[in-house]
Enzyme design. Structure first.
Site, PDB file in Angstrom:
ATOM      1  N   ARG B  49       0.932  -1.033  -0.128  1.00  0.00           N
ATOM      2  CA  ARG B  49      -0.026   0.063   0.019  1.00  0.00           C
ATOM      3  C   ARG B  49       0.989   1.160   0.144  1.00  0.00           C
ATOM      4  NH1 ARG B  49      -3.591  -2.604   4.582  1.00  0.00           N
ATOM      5  NH2 ARG B  49      -1.561  -3.133   5.244  1.00  0.00           N
ATOM      6  N   ASP B  51       2.477   4.891  -0.478  1.00  0.00           N
ATOM      7  CA  ASP B  51       2.277   6.309   0.018  1.00  0.00           C
ATOM      8  C   ASP B  51       1.964   7.249  -1.207  1.00  0.00           C
ATOM      9  OD1 ASP B  51       2.155   6.101   2.653  1.00  0.00           O
ATOM     10  OD2 ASP B  51       4.264   6.830   3.001  1.00  0.00           O
ATOM     11  N   ARG B 196      12.224   5.091   3.093  1.00  0.00           N
ATOM     12  CA  ARG B 196      12.220   6.480   3.175  1.00  0.00           C
ATOM     13  C   ARG B 196      13.426   7.107   4.374  1.00  0.00           C
ATOM     14  NH1 ARG B 196       6.526   8.825   1.888  1.00  0.00           N
ATOM     15  NH2 ARG B 196       7.662  10.977   2.472  1.00  0.00           N
TER      16      ARG B 196
END
Lengths: 245, 245
Positions: B49, B51, B196
Site C-alpha cells: 500500500r 504512499d 524513506r
C-alpha cells in the site's frame, strides 16, 4: 552585457521553444521571468528552436541587459521565478558579438525508445514506446551510412524552408540500457525534424522493415517519402551544444 | 477465479495506493476500471500500500471475478481503460488461496537521489533532488549495518501500528549512474516509511552529517528520533515482489 544561459526543460507542457501567439512556449516563459527579475524588457535568442514536446538538458539562449546583477548569479535568481519543468543550469557573460545560431557549433541530441512489451508509466514523458522487437546491431549498421557530410533532404520535413540541406553528422551512437534504446547524434546542425526522421528510419531498420543498407539509397534519393516516419517528439532531448569559435 | 495483476504507476498524481474518501488513489482507479470492464463489482487487494507520490514498476494486486475473459487477456483490455500513468504489466490466474500480503515474499524498493548542482526538470518526478556532495562509499558502508534481521523501530514512522518492528533486509545496493544515486533494498517486508527513513539516514552518512558506523547505534536505540529524516516520496519506486510459497 550579453548573458548566455544553459536551459534544461521537460517540454511536455510547452508548445516548443519559439514564441507564438496564444501558446505557452519555453522562450515566452524565459522572457517573462527575465523581464520580471531584471525590471527591463528582455528577449532571449535561442540556439535550438525545439519543437512542441521536445525536451532539453542544455539548450542555449542569450540576451542583452543593463542589470548590475553579476551574470553568474542570474541563474539562481531566475530559477526562483521559473516553473519546475524549466531550470537554468548556468548563466555567464559572453562577448556582445556572440550569437548562438550564427557561429560554428556541434549539437548533440538523444532520441530515446522504450522497447518492451508494456508501457512503463514512469518513463512515459521522455521516451517513445515501441513494443516490437528491435535489433540494435541493425540500427547501428544503418546509422553508419548517415555519418559524414551529406545532403539530408530525405531526412528533412517538406515544410522546412532552408538554403541548403547539406549537414555533417560527426557521430551516431546507438545503445540499449535495459529496456531503453538511446540514439545519440552529434552534428554541426540539424534540419527541421531531422533527428526524429532519422530515429523513425533507424527503428524501421532495427525491426526489419528495411535493410540497414537501404539507408544509403534513402540518403541518395533526396526524397522525404523514402525515409521512415517522423518519430514522436516526446522521445527527443536536446543534450547540449559546443561552440567552436 | 482469482486473478493477479502486476501494476506499474507514476504515483505523482495519486494519493497513494489505498482507497480513501474524496481522493484519487491507484486502488480506486483499478477498482473502477475493472468493474467497468468485467461488469461486476471488483475490489482489488494490493501487496504494497504505497504512499502518496510513490511510484511502482511491479506492485501486485489480486481480485476475484466470474468473468469468462481469460486471465492473461485482462491486462490488455484493462490498459485501454486506465490513465497513461497506470499500466498493468501482466494478468494471470492464481490459486484462490493466494493473498499478496499473507505469504512469504521478498520486496524490492529503489530510492533515487538526483545529486548535482541544479535540478534536472526531466527527472523531477521520480528522483529526490539533493545538491550537496554525496560520497556513495560512505553510504555503502552505512548500509551494511542494516542488512540482516533487525528490530527496525528507529526506521519506522511513529504513526505505524504493527505487532513487531523486526524485519529482514537481504541486500542494500548503492550505485551512482551519472548524477543519479540509486539505493536498492530487498527485504521480507518494510515498516511504514522504512525505506524513506533509511534513504534519509544514508544521505546523512553520505554527506558527512553522521558517520557510517553511527547506523549501528541508531538501529540499537530503537528510537525514531535517532535516525535521519524521511526522504520525500517522489524518490521512491516499488520495483517488484517475489512470492516464495
Amino acid at each position: 552585457m550579453r548573458v548566455c544561459l544553459t536551459v534544461a526543460y521537460d517540454g511536455t507542457n510547452y508548445h516548443g521553444w519559439q514564441v507564438q501567439p496564444n501558446a505557452i512556449t519555453i522562450e515566452s516563459v524565459l522572457n517573462q521571468a527575465l523581464s520580471d527579475l531584471l525590471k527591463e524588457e528582455i528577449t532571449v535568442t535561442g540556439a535550438s528552436r525545439t519543437d512542441a514536446g521536445v525536451h532539453s538538458l542544455g539548450n542555449v539562449a542569450v540576451f542583452d541587459t543593463d542589470t548590475k546583477i553579476p551574470a553568474e548569479k542570474i541563474s539562481y535568481a531566475l530559477n526562483q521565478r521559473l516553473p519546475e519543468d524549466i531550470v537554468v543550469q548556468e548563466s555567464k557573460e559572453v562577448p556582445s558579438s556572440f550569437h548562438p545560431r550564427h557561429c560554428n557549433s556541434r549539437k548533440t541530441y538523444e532520441y530515446r525508445i522504450l522497447n518492451r512489451t508494456f508501457r512503463d508509466p514512469t518513463k512515459r514523458l521522455d521516451t517513445y514506446f515501441y513494443h516490437h522487437n528491435i535489433d540494435i546491431d541493425r540500427m547501428k549498421k544503418a546509422a553508419q551510412y548517415l555519418v559524414g557530410e551529406h545532403d539530408f533532404k530525405s531526412f528533412c520535413s517538406i515544410h522546412a524552408v532552408v538554403e541548403t540541406t547539406v549537414r555533417t553528422i560527426y557521430a551516431i551512437d546507438v545503445e540499449r540500457e535495459h529496456d531503453v534504446i538511446g540514439i545519440r547524434i552529434t552534428g554541426n546542425g540539424f534540419l527541421y525534424n531531422m533527428v526524429r526522421i532519422i530515429a523513425g528510419t533507424l527503428i524501421q531498420a532495427g525491426c526489419g522493415m528495411i535493410e540497414p543498407e537501404d539507408v544509403k539509397e534513402i540518403l541518395e534519393a533526396k526524397d522525404r517519402s523514402m525515409a521512415g516516419p517522423t518519430a514522436p517528439a516526446c522521445g527527443l532531448t536536446m543534450i547540449g551544444i559546443t561552440f567552436l569559435d
